[in-house]
Design an enzyme around this catalytic site. Structure first.
Site, PDB file in Angstrom:
ATOM      1  N   GLU A   1      35.880  44.970  42.473  1.00  0.00           N
ATOM      2  CA  GLU A   1      36.216  43.610  42.879  1.00  0.00           C
ATOM      3  C   GLU A   1      36.609  42.814  41.639  1.00  0.00           C
ATOM      4  OE1 GLU A   1      34.334  40.704  46.239  1.00  0.00           O
ATOM      5  OE2 GLU A   1      33.242  40.778  44.337  1.00  0.00           O
TER       6      GLU A   1
ATOM      7  N   GLU B   1      24.533  38.415  49.436  1.00  0.00           N
ATOM      8  CA  GLU B   1      25.081  38.462  48.084  1.00  0.00           C
ATOM      9  C   GLU B   1      24.685  37.238  47.267  1.00  0.00           C
ATOM     10  OE1 GLU B   1      29.402  39.089  45.844  1.00  0.00           O
ATOM     11  OE2 GLU B   1      29.338  38.728  48.000  1.00  0.00           O
TER      12      GLU B   1
END
Length: 273
Positions: A256, A155
């Site tokens: 998220e 990520e």
């Protein structure tokens, strides 16, 4: 196309955190979701007791929610840490101790995506030493993920909120993906495309999607500014997700985002029933 055509899951480490961990899967199910994701839930323990793992698995099963994404141990998150795998010494050891535990838990609940946060730069440590350690640990994690039928996610975060994190652009994360795949020959390292983080970095999101959709293993969203629900900021998230779908991405999209000053159960009004 549009939001109704996407497969959304709820990140239970940022939404429903007003509830104890074991109550969150049922709360997500009550809100209409059958898939969830998690940061590593046991911040202080990369190797929790089996009873704790079993309790979380049972909570997921009782709620009828599938875990579709799980972080490896990443230190204090939320908090000052951004991963452990590139930190020499105790934190790297804790990450290694966690690898088989996290992979085993993922297998037990059918989770096929494991996210390995890279970790912050450490003052006084040569970045090349950290990068070499990171590659060693990511290779171990990729092999463990492969053994349980999962992908390893890499990520990119954002520089304003994570100034000591070295992967703060899509190309930087893709470079690590390539290095891991070259080292293992497994081709199971994938890009975690978090549209919020990339937008905070000022990247051109349509160009990122065109360039990297084929190598993306998971997507996460929040609006910007504010990291709130879609519609609270200015990102054209519906259009961007449509572009991802047209580019061939058919995986999960993790929610998220922060619920704001309201219970998490009230943070999904943007999503058509």
């Amino acid at each position: 196309m549009g939001f109704p055509d996407q497969r959304f899951d709820v990140n239970l480490s940022i939404l429903f955190t007003e509830l104890p961990l074991l109550e969150r899967p049922a709360a997500a199910a009550a809100a209409g979701f059958d898939a969830v994701e998690l940061w590593w839930p046991w911040i202080d323990s990369p190797t929790p007791e089996q009873a704790e793992l079993d309790a979380l698995r049972d909570a997921l099963e009782r709620a009828g929610t599938r875990l579709v994404g799980l972080n490896f141990y990443a230190g204090r998150l939320p908090g000052p840490d951004r991963g452990a795998l590139s930190l020499p010494g105790e934190e790297s050891d804790r990450f290694r101790a966690n690898i088989d535990v996290a992979a085993g838990f993922a297998k037990s609940v059918g989770c096929t995506a494991l996210n390995a946060l890279y970790g912050n730069r450490v003052e006084g440590v040569d970045p090349q030493i950290q990068d070499s350690l990171a590659l060693e640990n990511l290779v171990l994690a990729a092999r463990a993920a492969d053994r349980v039928g999962a992908v390893l996610l890499i990520e990119a975060l954002n520089a304003p909120e994570s100034p000591r994190y070295p992967l703060v652009s899509a190309p930087a994360a893709i470079e690590v993906v390539d290095k891991v795949n070259a080292a293992t020959g497994l081709d199971n390292a994938k890009f975690l495309m978090d549209l919020y983080h990339l937008s905070m970095n000022g990247e051109n999101l349509p160009e990122v999607i065109d360039a990297h959709a084929a190598r993306t293993g998971h997507v996460q969203i929040a609006d910007n500014p504010g990291r709130g629900a879609p519609g609270t900021g200015s990102l054209p998230l519906e259009r961007l997700l449509d572009q991802l779908a047209k580019a061939g991405y058919d995986g999960w999209v993790g929610l998220e985002y922060k619920p704001g000053d309201r219970p998490s159960a009230e943070a999904f009004g943007w999503l058509p029933a």
